[in-house]
Scaffold this active site. Structure first.
Site, PDB file in Angstrom:
ATOM      1  N   HIS A 250       0.878  -1.180   0.000  1.00 38.84           N
ATOM      2  CA  HIS A 250       0.000   0.000   0.000  1.00 38.84           C
ATOM      3  C   HIS A 250       0.910   1.223   0.000  1.00 38.84           C
ATOM      4  O   HIS A 250       1.428   1.628   1.030  1.00 38.84           O
ATOM      5  CB  HIS A 250      -0.873   0.022   1.257  1.00 38.84           C
ATOM      6  CG  HIS A 250      -1.970  -0.980   1.244  1.00 38.84           C
ATOM      7  ND1 HIS A 250      -3.034  -0.911   0.375  1.00 38.84           N
ATOM      8  CD2 HIS A 250      -2.176  -2.088   2.006  1.00 38.84           C
ATOM      9  CE1 HIS A 250      -3.853  -1.937   0.603  1.00 38.84           C
ATOM     10  NE2 HIS A 250      -3.349  -2.664   1.576  1.00 38.84           N
ATOM     11  N   ASP A 281      -1.714  -0.451  -4.168  1.00 40.63           N
ATOM     12  CA  ASP A 281      -2.342   0.813  -4.563  1.00 40.63           C
ATOM     13  C   ASP A 281      -1.311   1.913  -4.319  1.00 40.63           C
ATOM     14  O   ASP A 281      -0.458   1.776  -3.454  1.00 40.63           O
ATOM     15  CB  ASP A 281      -3.684   1.082  -3.860  1.00 40.63           C
ATOM     16  CG  ASP A 281      -3.664   0.860  -2.355  1.00 40.63           C
ATOM     17  OD1 ASP A 281      -2.568   0.817  -1.758  1.00 40.63           O
ATOM     18  OD2 ASP A 281      -4.745   0.732  -1.761  1.00 40.63           O
TER      19      ASP A 281
HETATM   20  O1  G3I Z   1     -20.263  -3.282   5.504  1.00 36.32           O
HETATM   21  C1  G3I Z   1     -20.348  -2.384   6.609  1.00 36.32           C
HETATM   22  C2  G3I Z   1     -21.568  -1.527   6.518  1.00 36.32           C
HETATM   23  O2  G3I Z   1     -22.721  -2.330   6.614  1.00 36.32           O
HETATM   24  C3  G3I Z   1     -21.536  -0.511   7.644  1.00 36.32           C
HETATM   25  O3  G3I Z   1     -22.603   0.363   7.508  1.00 36.32           O
HETATM   26  C4  G3I Z   1     -20.245   0.277   7.605  1.00 36.32           C
HETATM   27  C5  G3I Z   1     -20.155   1.257   8.776  1.00 36.32           C
HETATM   28  O4  G3I Z   1     -18.822   1.540   9.131  1.00 36.32           O
HETATM   29  O5  G3I Z   1     -19.157  -0.608   7.684  1.00 36.32           O
HETATM   30  C6  G3I Z   1     -19.103  -1.533   6.609  1.00 36.32           C
HETATM   31  O6  G3I Z   1     -17.991  -2.357   6.805  1.00 36.32           O
HETATM   32  C7  G3I Z   1     -16.735  -1.784   6.514  1.00 36.32           C
HETATM   33  C8  G3I Z   1     -16.028  -2.681   5.503  1.00 36.32           C
HETATM   34  O7  G3I Z   1     -14.717  -2.197   5.272  1.00 36.32           O
HETATM   35  C9  G3I Z   1     -16.765  -2.740   4.168  1.00 36.32           C
HETATM   36  O8  G3I Z   1     -16.755  -1.487   3.572  1.00 36.32           O
HETATM   37  C10 G3I Z   1     -15.912  -1.726   7.799  1.00 36.32           C
HETATM   38  O9  G3I Z   1     -16.501  -0.799   8.699  1.00 36.32           O
HETATM   39  C11 G3I Z   1     -14.513  -1.316   7.486  1.00 36.32           C
HETATM   40  O10 G3I Z   1     -13.732  -1.442   8.666  1.00 36.32           O
HETATM   41  C12 G3I Z   1     -13.922  -2.214   6.421  1.00 36.32           C
HETATM   42  O11 G3I Z   1     -12.654  -1.726   6.098  1.00 36.32           O
HETATM   43  C13 G3I Z   1     -11.816  -2.671   5.478  1.00 36.32           C
HETATM   44  C14 G3I Z   1     -10.517  -2.737   6.264  1.00 36.32           C
HETATM   45  O12 G3I Z   1      -9.633  -3.638   5.631  1.00 36.32           O
HETATM   46  C15 G3I Z   1     -10.753  -3.204   7.679  1.00 36.32           C
HETATM   47  O13 G3I Z   1      -9.590  -3.389   8.354  1.00 36.32           O
HETATM   48  C16 G3I Z   1     -11.529  -2.258   4.068  1.00 36.32           C
HETATM   49  O14 G3I Z   1     -12.732  -2.364   3.302  1.00 36.32           O
HETATM   50  C17 G3I Z   1     -10.468  -3.158   3.441  1.00 36.32           C
HETATM   51  O15 G3I Z   1     -10.080  -2.638   2.206  1.00 36.32           O
HETATM   52  C18 G3I Z   1      -9.258  -3.195   4.345  1.00 36.32           C
HETATM   53  O16 G3I Z   1      -8.333  -4.093   3.798  1.00 36.32           O
HETATM   54  C19 G3I Z   1      -7.099  -4.197   4.495  1.00 36.32           C
HETATM   55  C20 G3I Z   1      -6.602  -5.602   4.316  1.00 36.32           C
HETATM   56  O17 G3I Z   1      -7.568  -6.518   4.766  1.00 36.32           O
HETATM   57  C21 G3I Z   1      -5.289  -5.832   5.065  1.00 36.32           C
HETATM   58  N1  G3I Z   1      -4.321  -4.853   4.672  1.00 36.32           N
HETATM   59  C22 G3I Z   1      -4.731  -3.477   4.780  1.00 36.32           C
HETATM   60  C23 G3I Z   1      -6.004  -3.248   3.978  1.00 36.32           C
HETATM   61  C24 G3I Z   1      -6.393  -1.806   3.992  1.00 36.32           C
HETATM   62  O18 G3I Z   1      -6.738  -1.390   5.290  1.00 36.32           O
END
Ligand code: G3I
Length: 470
Positions: A250, A281
């Protein structure tokens, strides 16, 4: 269970099979595991996946299940990519929301989509300090260790045969200059939690390639990179079943593409593991940096592919930085063209063999001083304990003469019991226990060391162990 030679060679066979399958799928490409310099644009492939396949690699993306109904999204996904990683759907909170209750709906949907399109799947992730469900966040010690291992076993078993690579453990090292493990409830179960997770994944899906995945391990000079390198080196030397390292890469937030990235890739590869760029990214998607990442991967034979962390900028976890290859409208950006051209050019003609590290990582120096007196060997124990459990790492150091076999005797306190041993064969699980070397670590040159370990419940051993030649 003692794991090593049989599984290790099994994993190599799997790797060979995987590579052969990839190569077979790519007509007209000559070499196995080598970087192929193609005539520039001789028969230029027109998509990312097809152009990567020309050198036996994949080009993939993170996928979100709730976007599979967006036809603009799936049109690009199906056209451009030949590998997918579920962005959130295989994480612990998604797959085991309540202890012992497993839900695979969204993950299964992504896997089914990928398979219908002939795309390979990277499983992400089995053991992680983050995105734990509430029940797991509240656990500790041996109960957490057992729950974690059960999770790894259940999920890897569910996807057996469908997942080519697993990020078995994600982000277990701390940022900054210490090179230490990240503090977490999993880490506090004992330093061997990572290898325990790998062994459980290996038992559940012997054919999947098992990876350690982390961010900020791109710059070869960073303490975190060196620490992960040393862990992988240690795992390989002790037969812990690890096949690959995932560099998330990243280059967003404060992190940038480092000029020694290729050295990092080739240094990990030189340990005998594949390397994968798993979550790429780059802030504002500069063409040069994207091109460099592709060329660095192409220059390292064991760099098996690249996964970008989303399709369109609007799909990115950092959409404000516009770090991906397609804009919000699904249009190809300049960086897309740079990546496609680099993939079609097949990389530079840098020798395909892995380059040895240019910087010697700090390693734990094996003891060179023979044990005192005439002892054939000396054993020392490093104990990590918590309430109700412990992990013991034992170092066996040969005396003035080489050993061709050894035993270490230890007495466990009343109530303590061994639950798991690695790199030695125990005579029992409680009371006075003798550990005998296994086939691959009986020979120890004079003054040098080997290690074994065990995990148990109750209180760990405190008495001095007795080491003998056998
Ligand atoms: O789906 C729910 C939704 O229903 C709710 O309303 C909303 C409210 O906050 O949350 C939504 O879930 C979110 C989810 O992404 C889907 O969008 C979570 O809060 C959010 O924490 C989650 O973030 C993800 C993150 O990991 C969590 O740690 C990111 O999408 C995802 O791209 C990211 O990926 C990580 C890799 O797994 C590990 N390496 C780093 C990378 C970037 O942080």
């Amino acid at each position: 269970m003692n794991h090593v030679p049989a599984r290790s060679s099994g994993r190599s066979t799997t790797r060979a099979r995987l590579r052969a399958a990839l190569i077979a799928a790519v007509a007209g490409v000559a070499a196995v595991g080598t970087t192929v310099a193609l005539a520039p644009n001789a028969s230029a492939a027109t998509t990312l996946g097809a152009s990567a396949a020309q050198t036996g690699r994949y080009f993939g993306t993170a996928v979100a299940a709730n976007k599979l109904s967006d036809s603009a999204y799936t049109t690009i996904l199906n056209r451009e990519f030949n590998q997918v990683t579920p962005e959130n759907e295989m994480k612990i909170d998604a797959t085991e929301p309540q202890q012992g209750v497993f839900t695979y709906g969204n993950a299964d949907r992504i896997v089914a989509h990928a398979r219908s399109q002939g795309m390979k799947v990277r499983g992400h992730t089995l053991a992680w300090h983050s995105q734990q469900p509430g029940w797991m966040q509240n656990m500790s010690g041996s109960a957490l260790r057992s729950a974690m291992l059960n999770h790894v076993t259940q999920v890897a078993t569910h996807f057996r045969g469908q997942v080519a690579w697993w990020d078995v453990v994600n982000e277990a090292f701390a940022d900054g200059g210490t090179g230490a493990r990240r503090d977490s409830n999993l880490q506090r179960t004992g330093n061997d939690w990572i290898e325990a997770a790998f062994r459980a994944a290996d038992a559940a899906d012997p054919n999947a390639q098992l990876c350690y995945n982390d961010y900020n391990i791109d710059n070869w000079n960073d303490a975190k990179t060196q620490a992960v390198y040393r862990m992988v080196q240690d795992f390989k030397s002790r037969g812990v079943p690890i096949d690959c390292v995932g560099l998330q890469s990243h280059f967003t937030g404060g992190s940038n593409y480092p000029s020694n990235y290729r050295t990092t890739l080739s240094s990990f590869a030189a340990l005998g593991v594949d390397v994968h760029i798993t979550e790429l990214d780059i802030r504002n998607a500069p063409s040069d940096a994207y091109r460099n990442v592709v060329n660095d991967c192409l220059a390292v034979a064991r760099c098996k592919g690249i996964t970008v962390w989303g399709i369109r900028d609007s799909d990115s976890w950092r959409s404000g930085e516009s770090p991906l290859l397609f804009d919000g409208g699904g249009n190809k950006k300049a960086a897309y063209d740079a990546v496609l051209t680099a993939l079609n050019n097949g990389g530079t003609t840098t020798p395909p063999t892995t380059t040895p590290p240019t910087t010697t990582p700090t390693t734990t120096t094996p003891p060179t001083t023979p044990p005192p007196g005439n002892a054939a060997c000396v054993a020392t124990v490093r104990l990590d304990s918590w309430t109700g459990g412990f992990v013991a790492n034992v170092t066996v150091t040969a005396g003035a003469s080489s050993l061709s076999g050894w035993t270490v005797g230890l007495t466990l306190p009343a109530g303590a019991a061994i639950t798991n041993t690695w790199s030695a064969q125990p005579s029992g699980t409680s009371g006075a226990v003798t550990f005998r070397n296994v086939s691959y670590n009986g020979s120890v040159a004079a003054g040098t060391s080997t290690t074994f370990g065990f995990q148990g419940t109750g209180v760990g051993p405190s008495a001095t162990p007795i080491c003998s030649a056998s």
